[in-house]
Design an enzyme around this catalytic site. Sequence first.
Site, short mmCIF file in Angstrom:
data_model
loop_
_atom_site.label_atom_id
_atom_site.label_comp_id
_atom_site.label_asym_id
_atom_site.label_seq_id
_atom_site.Cartn_x
_atom_site.Cartn_y
_atom_site.Cartn_z
N CYS A 81 0.86 -1.18 0.00
CA CYS A 81 0.00 0.00 0.00
C CYS A 81 0.89 1.23 0.00
O CYS A 81 1.56 1.53 1.00
CB CYS A 81 -0.92 -0.03 1.22
SG CYS A 81 -1.98 1.43 1.34
N HIS B 244 -1.98 -1.41 -3.45
CA HIS B 244 -2.88 -0.28 -3.25
C HIS B 244 -2.10 0.94 -3.68
O HIS B 244 -1.06 1.25 -3.09
CB HIS B 244 -3.23 -0.11 -1.77
CG HIS B 244 -4.11 -1.19 -1.23
ND1 HIS B 244 -4.46 -1.26 0.10
CD2 HIS B 244 -4.74 -2.22 -1.85
CE1 HIS B 244 -5.27 -2.30 0.28
NE2 HIS B 244 -5.45 -2.91 -0.88
N ASP C 262 -7.18 2.45 -3.83
CA ASP C 262 -7.25 2.73 -2.39
C ASP C 262 -8.02 4.01 -2.14
O ASP C 262 -9.02 4.26 -2.80
CB ASP C 262 -5.86 2.72 -1.77
CG ASP C 262 -5.88 2.10 -0.36
OD1 ASP C 262 -6.91 1.56 0.04
OD2 ASP C 262 -4.83 2.14 0.33
N HIS C 263 -7.60 4.83 -1.21
CA HIS C 263 -8.43 6.00 -0.84
C HIS C 263 -8.45 7.08 -1.92
O HIS C 263 -7.50 7.23 -2.67
CB HIS C 263 -7.89 6.67 0.43
CG HIS C 263 -7.74 5.75 1.57
ND1 HIS C 263 -7.07 6.09 2.71
CD2 HIS C 263 -8.17 4.49 1.76
CE1 HIS C 263 -7.09 5.09 3.56
NE2 HIS C 263 -7.76 4.09 3.01
N TYR D 148 -13.55 6.45 0.58
CA TYR D 148 -14.07 5.45 -0.36
C TYR D 148 -15.27 5.95 -1.17
O TYR D 148 -16.22 5.22 -1.41
CB TYR D 148 -14.41 4.16 0.39
CG TYR D 148 -13.16 3.41 0.79
CD1 TYR D 148 -12.50 2.60 -0.13
CD2 TYR D 148 -12.61 3.53 2.06
CE1 TYR D 148 -11.32 1.95 0.20
CE2 TYR D 148 -11.43 2.88 2.41
CZ TYR D 148 -10.81 2.09 1.47
OH TYR D 148 -9.65 1.44 1.80
C1 CS2 Z 1 -6.91 -0.03 3.47
C2 CS2 Z 1 -6.82 -0.86 4.74
O1 CS2 Z 1 -6.90 2.10 4.19
C3 CS2 Z 1 -6.25 1.27 3.64
O2 CS2 Z 1 -5.11 1.46 3.24
O3 CS2 Z 1 -6.35 -0.59 2.39
O4 CS2 Z 1 -7.87 -0.52 5.56
C4 CS2 Z 1 -6.83 -2.35 4.48
O5 CS2 Z 1 -8.03 -2.69 3.86
C5 CS2 Z 1 -6.68 -3.23 5.69
O6 CS2 Z 1 -5.64 -2.82 6.50
C6 CS2 Z 1 -6.45 -4.67 5.29
O7 CS2 Z 1 -6.73 -5.49 6.34
MN MN Z 2 -4.22 0.30 1.63
#
Ligand code: CS2
Ligand code: MN
Length: 358
Positions: free
Chosen positions: A243, A272, A318-319, A332
């Site tokens: 991520c 991500h 991702d966000h 989201y």
């Molecule tokens: C998401 C996480 O916010 C994020 O970066 O990708 O909430 C992710 O879904 C969880 O940590 C996975 O368990």
């Molecule tokens: Mn993430």
Amino acid sequence: MTLRWYGEGNDSVTLEQIRQIPGVAGVITALHDIPAGEAWTYEDVMKRKQEVEAKGLKLCGVESINVHEDIKIGLPTRDKLIEDYCKSLEAVGKAGIHLVCYNFMPVFDWTRTDLAMPLEDGSTALAYDSSIIDGIDASEMFDRIEKASGGFVMPGWEPNRRDEIMDLFDKYKDVTADKLRENFKYFLDGIIPTCEEVGVKMACHPDDPGWPIFGLPRITHDQAGFDRMVKLHDSPCNTLCLCTGSLGSNVQNDIPAMVRHFGEMNRIGCLHVRNIKHLGSDRRFRESSHLSSDGDLDMYEIMKAAYETCPDTYIRPDHGRMIWDEIGRPGYGLYDRALGIAYLNGLWEAIDKNAKRG
Ligand code: CS2
Ligand code: MN
């Protein structure tokens, strides 16, 4: 390219809308109403899968099957919980889904101090300021979240968890980083053989932000931490979810280099991709649009590293920010994530065409 979807009635974004984003083949989703520790059934997974497929999309992966705190703390109840976790994995594998993203963060998933920081252009974004977190306890943090989230909450910060939290802090008292790692190994040793059998890759999501918070141990937020993590149980099924925004919160992390490092090892289960902007000091940041020039991460270098080392990995944006007056789950919404996908697709096409021209 994929998009995260929280399920009918639990997401402001619909499958019909996702289907119209160019280049999106599928969703990443979870059975959010099943509490951590309870086994998922094949029937429930299939029901969700058919719902997604009926709208012309693929169910590409699960995010998350949450790991029960007793497993992370290392309590005797963990054996039964690990057994049930394996049952969930069997259900997922049997349904033809080969990716499970999860995390091993004690108590909380991603954490922010502001779910709607106003930006100059009138949009809002998730933000983090460690000077706020450092000065309050978890209970005050719950107050902040309830006030700011408009009915939606950050995962792990559900209001009904509030009472449980103080108790959990007590239980984590003697859990050092080393102990947490030991418990992580115990968990992986318990589940990875099942993953290998049923063809499911586990992708561990990084700590977000990328350092310990509220005095709780955290062990997966940099290259060294993940190097140790993948070695805890050496298997192609033991991977990480790279991520970029979570890892990028820590200025020490060189994200394109990390993509290459773990991509070459074949240990990236999913990616991500999002951008963030640091605000002066190294523990203050806010999220930004995906564009490289809007944040501090070089998205071209990140996508190029992915293209060259793990081109078949599922990617999701991702966000996103909240733009165009959209109301939805913080991070989201539909619009900014869809813009993010369009941009990432553009980068990918350019990288691909360049590579093929030689
Ligand atoms: C998401 C996480 O916010 C994020 O970066 O990708 O909430 C992710 O879904 C969880 O940590 C996975 O368990
Ligand atoms: Mn993430």
